[in-house]
Design a protein around this motif. Structure first.
Motif, mmCIF file in Angstrom:
data_model
loop_
_atom_site.group_PDB
_atom_site.id
_atom_site.type_symbol
_atom_site.label_atom_id
_atom_site.label_comp_id
_atom_site.label_asym_id
_atom_site.label_seq_id
_atom_site.Cartn_x
_atom_site.Cartn_y
_atom_site.Cartn_z
ATOM 1 N N GLY A 96 0.811 -1.218 0.000
ATOM 2 C CA GLY A 96 0.000 0.000 0.000
ATOM 3 C C GLY A 96 0.842 1.265 0.000
ATOM 4 O O GLY A 96 1.915 1.330 -0.622
ATOM 5 N N ILE A 97 0.379 2.262 0.725
ATOM 6 C CA ILE A 97 1.099 3.548 0.797
ATOM 7 C C ILE A 97 2.497 3.322 1.378
ATOM 8 O O ILE A 97 3.474 3.946 0.942
ATOM 9 C CB ILE A 97 0.292 4.549 1.656
ATOM 10 C CG1 ILE A 97 -1.028 4.912 0.949
ATOM 11 C CG2 ILE A 97 1.115 5.807 1.943
ATOM 12 C CD1 ILE A 97 -2.016 5.691 1.810
ATOM 13 N N ASP A 156 6.640 -4.829 9.173
ATOM 14 C CA ASP A 156 5.346 -5.243 8.622
ATOM 15 C C ASP A 156 5.095 -6.670 9.058
ATOM 16 O O ASP A 156 6.013 -7.361 9.505
ATOM 17 C CB ASP A 156 5.348 -5.130 7.079
ATOM 18 C CG ASP A 156 3.950 -4.887 6.528
ATOM 19 O OD1 ASP A 156 3.093 -5.770 6.677
ATOM 20 O OD2 ASP A 156 3.713 -3.803 5.976
ATOM 21 N N CYS A 180 7.746 -7.636 12.137
ATOM 22 C CA CYS A 180 7.282 -7.194 13.463
ATOM 23 C C CYS A 180 5.784 -6.943 13.416
ATOM 24 O O CYS A 180 5.288 -6.301 12.493
ATOM 25 C CB CYS A 180 8.037 -5.909 13.843
ATOM 26 S SG CYS A 180 7.355 -5.018 15.251
ATOM 27 N N ASP A 181 5.087 -7.470 14.400
ATOM 28 C CA ASP A 181 3.676 -7.136 14.585
ATOM 29 C C ASP A 181 3.636 -5.932 15.516
ATOM 30 O O ASP A 181 4.077 -6.010 16.674
ATOM 31 C CB ASP A 181 2.926 -8.335 15.194
ATOM 32 C CG ASP A 181 1.424 -8.078 15.235
ATOM 33 O OD1 ASP A 181 1.005 -6.918 15.422
ATOM 34 O OD2 ASP A 181 0.673 -9.057 15.092
ATOM 35 N N LEU A 182 3.091 -4.836 15.027
ATOM 36 C CA LEU A 182 3.131 -3.578 15.777
ATOM 37 C C LEU A 182 2.337 -3.619 17.083
ATOM 38 O O LEU A 182 2.485 -2.738 17.929
ATOM 39 C CB LEU A 182 2.600 -2.443 14.901
ATOM 40 C CG LEU A 182 3.551 -2.049 13.774
ATOM 41 C CD1 LEU A 182 2.802 -1.327 12.676
ATOM 42 C CD2 LEU A 182 4.674 -1.193 14.324
ATOM 43 N N ALA A 239 -1.801 1.014 9.673
ATOM 44 C CA ALA A 239 -3.127 1.098 10.291
ATOM 45 C C ALA A 239 -3.945 -0.053 9.758
ATOM 46 O O ALA A 239 -3.495 -0.803 8.885
ATOM 47 C CB ALA A 239 -3.791 2.431 9.943
ATOM 48 N N TYR A 271 -11.886 3.424 14.407
ATOM 49 C CA TYR A 271 -10.798 3.845 13.512
ATOM 50 C C TYR A 271 -10.732 5.376 13.457
ATOM 51 O O TYR A 271 -9.663 5.973 13.611
ATOM 52 C CB TYR A 271 -11.047 3.263 12.116
ATOM 53 C CG TYR A 271 -10.111 3.741 11.019
ATOM 54 C CD1 TYR A 271 -8.877 3.128 10.802
ATOM 55 C CD2 TYR A 271 -10.483 4.779 10.161
ATOM 56 C CE1 TYR A 271 -8.033 3.543 9.774
ATOM 57 C CE2 TYR A 271 -9.647 5.201 9.130
ATOM 58 C CZ TYR A 271 -8.425 4.587 8.937
ATOM 59 O OH TYR A 271 -7.595 4.995 7.927
ATOM 60 N N LYS A 321 -7.762 7.949 14.539
ATOM 61 C CA LYS A 321 -7.165 8.871 13.570
ATOM 62 C C LYS A 321 -7.276 10.322 14.038
ATOM 63 O O LYS A 321 -6.379 11.137 13.800
ATOM 64 C CB LYS A 321 -7.825 8.683 12.198
ATOM 65 C CG LYS A 321 -7.419 7.381 11.523
ATOM 66 C CD LYS A 321 -5.925 7.379 11.233
ATOM 67 C CE LYS A 321 -5.449 6.139 10.533
ATOM 68 N NZ LYS A 321 -3.992 6.134 10.336
ATOM 69 N N VAL A 330 -6.994 6.860 -1.281
ATOM 70 C CA VAL A 330 -5.859 6.471 -2.103
ATOM 71 C C VAL A 330 -6.130 5.088 -2.702
ATOM 72 O O VAL A 330 -6.482 4.151 -1.987
ATOM 73 C CB VAL A 330 -4.564 6.435 -1.249
ATOM 74 C CG1 VAL A 330 -3.360 6.147 -2.133
ATOM 75 C CG2 VAL A 330 -4.387 7.753 -0.509
#
Ligand code: NAD
Length: 256
Positions: free
Chosen positions: A24-25, A44, A70-72, A100, A163, A167, A196
């Motif tokens: 993605g972005i 990621d 890595c899992d955030l 996100a 969400y 944000k 996007v």
């Protein structure tokens, strides 16, 4: 993937850390900063896509990319990844808090556990990634943190209250950190993408009806692609934005 329209020589050799850089972005961010000659470490959970991205950057022969699985949601693991990135590439100058999860949820069905799970990916890692990179930026005497927001709450969009709350909360994080760490010349800004056209958006959410809504909302007729967001991130990471901090930068073709 298209290339950036701008060149920032000061980014060459700098260490950049991107969360959710595998697709993605995030993948556009990793690629764009590498093309400027930066050393880009990213985390990621999507291992296959992330390894393929590193390989494509290696083949392009400019910049350097390091994938750290890595899992955030595991803050100890995130801290270790930031430490490792600094050890391998040198102190981190630029943090892109990008990852996100925009899963839709109906307000009446959200349990306390699900609420916590939304915050665990959409808000908590942004704070702890910043906390972990700050000592490195303070050592360097400067830094740029870019927190990724969203226009959902500006539009008053429904169907994703947790969400959107996360944000919106990011703006408070940005403003608070920029006040505390401005004396060390650490800049902190929020980047708000519009809609996007990533692979995930195309797969799950883009349909003729939602496109019609977007076209009616945007001032500009064009679709936003990940490179448009990466271009703003390059500016915010570079010294070209050296007097910009505690602000919001919206790339939404005029929708919100
Ligand atoms: N795409 C849009 O239209 C849009 C609109 C507004 C805001 N944004 C924001 O821009 C940022 C990037 O969005 P995107 O559309 O590229 O998202 P995406 O869902 O396509 O990609 C997110 C990346 O984060 C990774 N990730 C997800 N959960 C993770 C976890 N627990 N640990 C580690 N990595 C994890 C994913 O594997 C993926 O590579 C997000 O902050 C998003 O909220 C996007």
């Amino acid at each position: 993937m298209s290339t950036s329209r701008a060149s920032y020589p000061d980014l060459a050799g700098k260490t950049v850390f991107v969360t959710g850089g595998g697709s993605g972005i995030g993948a556009a961010l990793v690629t764009a900063f590498a093309r400027q000659g930066a050393r880009v470490a990213f985390v990621d959970i999507a291992e296959e896509e992330s390894r393929a991205l590193v390989e494509s950057i290696r083949q392009a022969g400019k910049g350097d990319a390091l994938f750290l699985p890595c899992d955030l949601r595991d803050i100890a693991g995130l801290r270790r990844a930031i430490e490792e990135a600094g050890r391998q590439f040198g102190d981190i100058s630029i943090l892109l808090n990008n990852a996100a999860n925009d899963e839709r949820h109906q307000t009446l069905d959200v349990t306390p556990e699900e609420w916590d799970a939304r915050m665990a990916i959409n808000l908590k890692p942004q704070f702890f990634a910043a906390q972990a990179v700050l000592p490195q930026m303070i050592r360097l005497g400067s830094g740029s943190i870019v927190n990724f927001g969203s226009i959902t709450w500006r539009l008053g969009q429904g169907g994703m209250a947790a969400y959107s709350t996360a944000k919106a909360g990011i703006h408070g994080l940005t403003r608070s950190l920029s006040r505390d760490f401005g004396p060390h010349r650490v800049r902190v800004n929020t980047l708000l993408p519009g809609w996007v056209m990533t692979e995930r958006q195309l797969k799950f959410w883009v349909n003729p009806e939602s496109l019609k809504e977007m076209e009616a909302g945007q001032c500009l007729p064009d679709r936003i692609d990940p490179q448009d967001i990466a271009d703003m991130a390059l500016f915010l990471g570079s010294d070209a934005s050296s007097k910009c901090t505690a602000q919001e930068f919206v790339v939404d073709a005029g929708w919100s």
